[in-house]
Enzyme design. Sequence first.
Site, PDB file in Angstrom:
ATOM      1  N   HIS A 126       0.821  -1.226   0.000  1.00 33.25           N
ATOM      2  CA  HIS A 126       0.000   0.000   0.000  1.00 33.25           C
ATOM      3  C   HIS A 126       0.852   1.273   0.000  1.00 33.25           C
ATOM      4  CE1 HIS A 126      -3.593  -2.340   0.568  1.00 33.25           C
ATOM      5  NE2 HIS A 126      -3.252  -2.763   1.765  1.00 33.25           N
ATOM      6  N   ASP A 162      -2.776 -10.849  -1.991  1.00 28.41           N
ATOM      7  CA  ASP A 162      -3.295 -10.269  -0.739  1.00 28.41           C
ATOM      8  C   ASP A 162      -4.761  -9.881  -0.962  1.00 28.41           C
ATOM      9  OD1 ASP A 162      -1.939  -8.665   1.892  1.00 28.41           O
ATOM     10  OD2 ASP A 162      -3.793  -7.784   1.113  1.00 28.41           O
ATOM     11  N   HIS A 164      -6.264  -7.364  -0.148  1.00 27.81           N
ATOM     12  CA  HIS A 164      -6.406  -5.924  -0.426  1.00 27.81           C
ATOM     13  C   HIS A 164      -5.687  -5.565  -1.730  1.00 27.81           C
ATOM     14  CE1 HIS A 164      -6.581  -6.436   4.027  1.00 27.81           C
ATOM     15  NE2 HIS A 164      -7.678  -5.742   3.841  1.00 27.81           N
ATOM     16  N   ASP A 246      -3.863 -12.802   4.155  1.00 29.89           N
ATOM     17  CA  ASP A 246      -5.185 -12.355   4.621  1.00 29.89           C
ATOM     18  C   ASP A 246      -6.268 -12.753   3.619  1.00 29.89           C
ATOM     19  OD1 ASP A 246      -4.237 -10.560   2.738  1.00 29.89           O
ATOM     20  OD2 ASP A 246      -4.356  -8.801   4.047  1.00 29.89           O
TER      21      ASP A 246
HETATM   22 ZN   LIG Z   1      -3.891  -7.187   2.995  1.00 27.88          ZN
END
Ligand SMILES: [Zn+2]
Length: 307
Positions: A126, A162, A164, A246
Amino acid sequence: MSLAFISHSDVGRHDNGWNHPEHVGRIRAITRAMRYHPELFMSLEHVEGRHATVDELALAHDRGYIERVRAASAAGGARFDADTVASEGSWDAATAAAGSVIEAVERSLDGRNLRSFVAVRPPGHHALRDQAMGFCLFGSVAIGALWARSRGVARVLIVDWDVHHGNGTQAIVEQDAGIHFVSMHQWPWYPGSGAAEDRGPHGNVWNVPMPPGLPAARYRDAIMAAVDAATDGWTPGLVLISAGFDSLAGDPLGGFTLELDDVRDLTRLLVERAERWCGGRVVSALEGGYEPDRLGEAVIAHLDALR
Ligand SMILES: [Zn+2]
């Protein structure tokens, strides 16, 4: 040619506090899980990584931002956003995370270890060029990809599973048509970016937004279809994995349904392709994964399939 397990003694020094999901217990859970798999443990080459230099960080980040992170740690800590902090040890941890990915890439390119898993924190996908975000300070995998490019690798594939969207990785690498970026992520979900139509300025981004709660095979098939689209007529010289666990069923920060066998399958599918493309060069680095015992077991399955 053994699989390298690369970490660094400083990665535990990034301290968000135990009430934050991204804590040092995540790395400890990996080493704890290895105790129950001694044959796997003994088969790995255990490598202490290194710190990235400022020039290496600057492959992906503005020098002013790099200095802000360094100064924040030197001052004893700072808060960058609601979820993202620097503690006194964060500079050492985040530079060790990025440097350990570079170490893995270097070993893959020179043949010492064609494949590595890099167990580091904080995560990186990120982090933007000039901004910390979503637990991440430096974009370790993006830096590894750009470092490989600087060493003459014409085509680098990044696969981010991931839960996200790897918004930071995309923002950093989408300017380089020699990097193809595939990200599968829950949608709509944090950080809100990663629509399928967002292909980057050079069409080198494959975003795969997916709803939560589907049968696991749907996720596996969707990301592999994107990998195959991203490599159609385009043969990578190196594969990087942003390995966020995750995406496993039961993770507190996501709603995907992958089980350990799915991690094993996905890893094998990518290794098989890498064998065809580039002699099997794969560097995988830890991103998310916030249920520590599950994370430990998932890393074992991942390592077993990377061997
Ligand atoms: Zn993540």
